[in-house]
Scaffold this active site. Structure first.
Site, PDB file in Angstrom:
ATOM      1  CG  HIS A   1     -93.594 -88.170  18.962  1.00  0.00           C
ATOM      2  ND1 HIS A   1     -93.799 -88.271  17.595  1.00  0.00           N
ATOM      3  CD2 HIS A   1     -94.571 -88.890  19.559  1.00  0.00           C
ATOM      4  CE1 HIS A   1     -94.864 -89.037  17.400  1.00  0.00           C
ATOM      5  NE2 HIS A   1     -95.345 -89.412  18.569  1.00  0.00           N
TER       6      HIS A   1
ATOM      7  CB  CYS B   1     -91.698 -57.044   8.482  1.00  0.00           C
ATOM      8  SG  CYS B   1     -90.242 -56.294   7.775  1.00  0.00           S
TER       9      CYS B   1
ATOM     10  CB  CYS C   1     -89.375 -53.199   8.720  1.00  0.00           C
ATOM     11  SG  CYS C   1     -89.673 -54.632   9.751  1.00  0.00           S
TER      12      CYS C   1
ATOM     13  CD  GLU D   1     -92.098 -86.497  15.463  1.00  0.00           C
ATOM     14  OE1 GLU D   1     -91.459 -87.429  15.957  1.00  0.00           O
ATOM     15  OE2 GLU D   1     -93.286 -86.262  15.764  1.00  0.00           O
TER      16      GLU D   1
ATOM     17  CE1 TYR E   1     -91.209 -60.243   1.694  1.00  0.00           C
ATOM     18  CE2 TYR E   1     -89.518 -60.149   0.000  1.00  0.00           C
ATOM     19  CZ  TYR E   1     -90.109 -59.628   1.131  1.00  0.00           C
ATOM     20  OH  TYR E   1     -89.608 -58.486   1.698  1.00  0.00           O
TER      21      TYR E   1
ATOM     22  CD  GLU F   1     -94.758 -62.345   2.782  1.00  0.00           C
ATOM     23  OE1 GLU F   1     -93.914 -62.983   3.421  1.00  0.00           O
ATOM     24  OE2 GLU F   1     -94.748 -61.099   2.729  1.00  0.00           O
TER      25      GLU F   1
ATOM     26  CE  LYS G   1     -94.916 -60.124   6.012  1.00  0.00           C
ATOM     27  NZ  LYS G   1     -93.834 -60.194   5.051  1.00  0.00           N
TER      28      LYS G   1
HETATM   29  C1  LIG Z   1     -94.702 -55.410   1.999  1.00  0.00           C
HETATM   30  C2  LIG Z   1     -93.335 -55.709   2.545  1.00  0.00           C
HETATM   31  C3  LIG Z   1     -93.166 -56.784   3.393  1.00  0.00           C
HETATM   32  C4  LIG Z   1     -91.919 -57.059   3.923  1.00  0.00           C
HETATM   33  N1  LIG Z   1     -91.795 -58.136   4.755  1.00  0.00           N
HETATM   34  C5  LIG Z   1     -90.594 -58.436   5.282  1.00  0.00           C
HETATM   35  C6  LIG Z   1     -90.449 -59.523   6.176  1.00  0.00           C
HETATM   36  O1  LIG Z   1     -91.416 -60.231   6.492  1.00  0.00           O
HETATM   37  N2  LIG Z   1     -89.223 -59.761   6.703  1.00  0.00           N
HETATM   38  C7  LIG Z   1     -88.131 -58.992   6.395  1.00  0.00           C
HETATM   39  O2  LIG Z   1     -87.038 -59.235   6.912  1.00  0.00           O
HETATM   40  N3  LIG Z   1     -88.226 -57.956   5.517  1.00  0.00           N
HETATM   41  C8  LIG Z   1     -89.435 -57.660   4.969  1.00  0.00           C
HETATM   42  N4  LIG Z   1     -89.558 -56.593   4.110  1.00  0.00           N
HETATM   43  C9  LIG Z   1     -88.341 -55.844   3.743  1.00  0.00           C
HETATM   44  C10 LIG Z   1     -87.968 -54.832   4.823  1.00  0.00           C
HETATM   45  O3  LIG Z   1     -89.060 -54.001   5.085  1.00  0.00           O
HETATM   46  C11 LIG Z   1     -86.771 -54.026   4.367  1.00  0.00           C
HETATM   47  O4  LIG Z   1     -85.720 -54.902   4.022  1.00  0.00           O
HETATM   48  C12 LIG Z   1     -86.266 -53.088   5.439  1.00  0.00           C
HETATM   49  O5  LIG Z   1     -87.277 -52.204   5.856  1.00  0.00           O
HETATM   50  C13 LIG Z   1     -85.058 -52.287   4.927  1.00  0.00           C
HETATM   51  O6  LIG Z   1     -84.661 -51.350   5.882  1.00  0.00           O
HETATM   52  P1  LIG Z   1     -83.900 -50.032   5.422  1.00  0.00           P
HETATM   53  O7  LIG Z   1     -83.436 -49.363   6.675  1.00  0.00           O
HETATM   54  O8  LIG Z   1     -82.901 -50.333   4.401  1.00  0.00           O
HETATM   55  O9  LIG Z   1     -84.998 -49.122   4.699  1.00  0.00           O
HETATM   56  P2  LIG Z   1     -86.465 -48.701   5.086  1.00  0.00           P
HETATM   57  O10 LIG Z   1     -86.996 -49.476   6.200  1.00  0.00           O
HETATM   58  O11 LIG Z   1     -87.216 -48.688   3.805  1.00  0.00           O
HETATM   59  O12 LIG Z   1     -86.300 -47.218   5.615  1.00  0.00           O
HETATM   60  C14 LIG Z   1     -85.926 -46.157   4.780  1.00  0.00           C
HETATM   61  C15 LIG Z   1     -86.503 -44.898   5.348  1.00  0.00           C
HETATM   62  O13 LIG Z   1     -85.886 -43.782   4.723  1.00  0.00           O
HETATM   63  C16 LIG Z   1     -86.853 -42.763   4.549  1.00  0.00           C
HETATM   64  N5  LIG Z   1     -86.341 -41.888   3.505  1.00  0.00           N
HETATM   65  C17 LIG Z   1     -86.132 -42.189   2.207  1.00  0.00           C
HETATM   66  N6  LIG Z   1     -85.555 -41.143   1.579  1.00  0.00           N
HETATM   67  C18 LIG Z   1     -85.398 -40.165   2.494  1.00  0.00           C
HETATM   68  C19 LIG Z   1     -84.851 -38.860   2.462  1.00  0.00           C
HETATM   69  N7  LIG Z   1     -84.323 -38.372   1.343  1.00  0.00           N
HETATM   70  N8  LIG Z   1     -84.875 -38.123   3.588  1.00  0.00           N
HETATM   71  C20 LIG Z   1     -85.403 -38.606   4.747  1.00  0.00           C
HETATM   72  N9  LIG Z   1     -85.918 -39.846   4.830  1.00  0.00           N
HETATM   73  C21 LIG Z   1     -85.907 -40.611   3.732  1.00  0.00           C
HETATM   74  C22 LIG Z   1     -88.118 -43.514   4.194  1.00  0.00           C
HETATM   75  O14 LIG Z   1     -89.257 -42.747   4.450  1.00  0.00           O
HETATM   76  C23 LIG Z   1     -88.003 -44.732   5.101  1.00  0.00           C
HETATM   77  O15 LIG Z   1     -88.653 -44.505   6.323  1.00  0.00           O
HETATM   78  C24 LIG Z   1     -90.799 -56.258   3.582  1.00  0.00           C
HETATM   79  C25 LIG Z   1     -90.959 -55.180   2.719  1.00  0.00           C
HETATM   80  C26 LIG Z   1     -92.204 -54.904   2.207  1.00  0.00           C
HETATM   81  C27 LIG Z   1     -92.379 -53.736   1.268  1.00  0.00           C
END
Ligand SMILES: Cc1cc2nc3c(=O)[nH]c(=O)nc-3n(C[C@H](O)[C@H](O)[C@H](O)COP(=O)(O)OP(=O)(O)OC[C@H]3O[C@@H](n4cnc5c(N)ncnc54)[C@H](O)[C@@H]3O)c2cc1C
Length: 457
Positions: A437, A47, A42, A442, A178, A182, A50
């Site tokens: 308004h 997010c 994110c 609205e 999306y 986007e 983006k």
């Molecule tokens: C281009 C794009 C736009 C988006 N826009 C939106 C939006 O506008 N609104 C919205 O709500 N959501 C959006 N999302 C989705 C959102 O980013 C994810 O839903 C959210 O980040 C999920 O969080 P998470 O904690 O599950 O995983 P992540 O945020 O993906 O975090 C996982 C982390 O784990 C780390 N990792 C992975 N494996 C290991 C390991 N073995 N050891 C150590 N570290 C590790 C990774 O490096 C990463 O930093 C978007 C996603 C993308 C790709």
């Protein structure tokens, strides 16, 4: 039995960071491993960057629209490196904040990859073994790729799109979800020539059909080339760029960049989950119960790695609920029903609840209210754009089942409409609310006559 830590969190993204911080504030000894950059998808490549790109891309139209209000704007130019530098600085600041807040809460951060070595043990990339009473897998997702596509290495994913050395003059984007939509809006706004290629007949599968049609019309007005019902057969490096060949007869297209945004996969490969006994689904996602428990009692998982609701607020809620439940003596679960969401296309989409099509499948009686109109600003700007507002209402109970908006600030509006829908508001409640308004919003409380009615069954 004693453990090195009470909680080991794998992944410093939205879900992992929230869970680690809350668990630590409940007094747990917490260690968190992040292999790339704190903040996760994110903050680093989702997010936040983006949305900054979306803002950057909107100035072009603002400058043009200003003329209708009497402004003379000199020749406007966009400098990609200046924007990327500013964006990277902000992302770096946020990354620092995420780390600092965790440390302040008492979480120990290890900046390396971690894998599961057993139900209560984690192996760090440097070889260290850490035992943990509980393990939380919050490793998120990664872009899917088409491994069979010839020349696929010539394409970029959403991971790379934030760091291109220069703005592509011509970009072909594959995908109809999306993220693809986007970036199509972003690059078109920045002045790139954009082609959006999708295998289906319409972008944004799962969204209300009127919204899908509306956005496609608006995108075409912006000059975005929509190639539907097509898939790539290969990418080839040519002197002038990358040549994209198609399966179903569309003429080849040459581009400076090809962005594959064809979906995301749970990040579970090589994590050691199966060996520890954790059950995975067909797509590699971790199967969890509503309290984020996996098939191994000491291992939990939240966020995109579980492939439930792949949005930041969902990962955060799941992580928070997990930490409160396991370490804070306060049991609760993240509620996945009726989630308002936005697509930061141009114009934006805001949506909550059931689409007309989903509601029809339920078989209940329905009243559909729909309005399309020219936003007031564009009466003077002269821009050819329209806004869509739609309510899906239960014809018997009068409950508003869905709200769908496509137009400026739809994301902001849907957050508030989402509260009403979540509370079970009826159409009569909407109507009883005085209009603000003059606004576009609205329209949500002034639509009187159904555009369609469906009987029960
Ligand atoms: C281009 C794009 C736009 C988006 N826009 C939106 C939006 O506008 N609104 C919205 O709500 N959501 C959006 N999302 C989705 C959102 O980013 C994810 O839903 C959210 O980040 C999920 O969080 P998470 O904690 O599950 O995983 P992540 O945020 O993906 O975090 C996982 C982390 O784990 C780390 N990792 C992975 N494996 C290991 C390991 N073995 N050891 C150590 N570290 C590790 C990774 O490096 C990463 O930093 C978007 C996603 C993308 C790709």
């Amino acid at each position: 039995m004693t453990f090195d830590v009470d909680l080991f969190v794998i992944g410093g993204g939205s879900g992992g960071v929230r869970a680690a911080r809350i668990a630590a504030t409940h007094g747990a000894k917490v260690m968190l491993a992040e292999e790339y950059r704190m903040g996760g998808t994110c903050v680093i490549r989702g997010c936040v960057p983006k949305k900054l790109m979306v803002y950057a891309s909107q100035y072009h139209e603002h400058f043009a629209d200003a003329a209708g209000f009497g402004w003379t704007v000199g020749p406007a130019t966009f400098d990609w490196p200046t924007f990327i530098t500013a964006k990277d600085k902000e992302i770096g600041r946020l990354e620092g904040l995420y780390g600092a807040n965790l440390v302040k809460a008492g979480v120990e951060i290890v900046a390396q990859r971690a894998t599961i070595a057993g139900p209560q043990a984690v192996r760090l990339a440097d070889g260290r073994l850490v035992t943990a009473r509980h393990i939380l897998v919050a490793t998120g997702g990664r872009p899917s790729s088409d491994d069979t596509l010839p020349g696929r290495d010539l394409a970029i994913s959403s991971n790379e799109v934030f760091h291109l050395p220069e703005q592509p003059k011509r970009i072909v984007i594959a995908g109809g979800g999306y993220i693809a939509v986007e970036f199509a809006g972003v690059f078109a706004g920045l002045g790139s020539e954009v082609t959006l290629v999708y295998r289906g007949s319409k972008i944004l599968r799962g969204f209300d059909e009127d919204v899908r049609d509306h956005l496609m019309t608006e995108y075409q007005k912006k000059g975005i080339r929509l190639v539907m019902g097509e898939v790539f057969t290969g990418l080839t490096r040519k002197p002038g760029g990358i040549a994209v060949a198609f399966k179903n007869g569309h003429a080849p297209i040459e581009a400076d960049q090809v962005l594959m945004a064809i979906g995301r996969k749970a990040n579970t490969a090589g994590l050691g989950l199966e060996a520890a006994g954790v059950t995975l689904g067909a797509g590699g996602e971790i199967i969890v119960d509503e309290e984020s428990r996996t098939s191994v009692p000491s291992i939990y998982a939240v966020g995109d790695v579980t492939d439930q609701v792949n949005l930041t607020p969902a990962a955060i809620r799941e992580g928070h609920a997990f930490a409160d439940t396991v370490f804070g003596g306060k049991r609760w679960t993240a509620d996945h029903a009726i989630i308002p969401t936005a697509v930061f296309s141009e114009p934006e989409i805001g949506t909550v609840g059931l689409s007309e099509e989903q509601a029809r499948l339920s078989g209940c009686a329905l009243d559909i209210y729909k309005a399309t109109f020219r936003p007031m600003k564009h009466t003077l700007s002269g821009r050819d754009t329209r806004m869509l507002m739609k309510l899906v209402v239960d014809g018997e109970t009068d409950k508003v089942l869905g709200v769908h908006i496509c137009g400026p600030d739809a994301g902001e509006m849907i957050q508030l409409a989402g509260i009403a829908v979540k509370m079970g508001a009826t159409k009569a409640d909407f109507d009883a609310t005085m209009a603000v308004h003059p606004t576009a919003a609205e329209e949500l409380v002034t639509m009187r006559t159904p555009s369609a009615r469906y009987p029960k069954g």
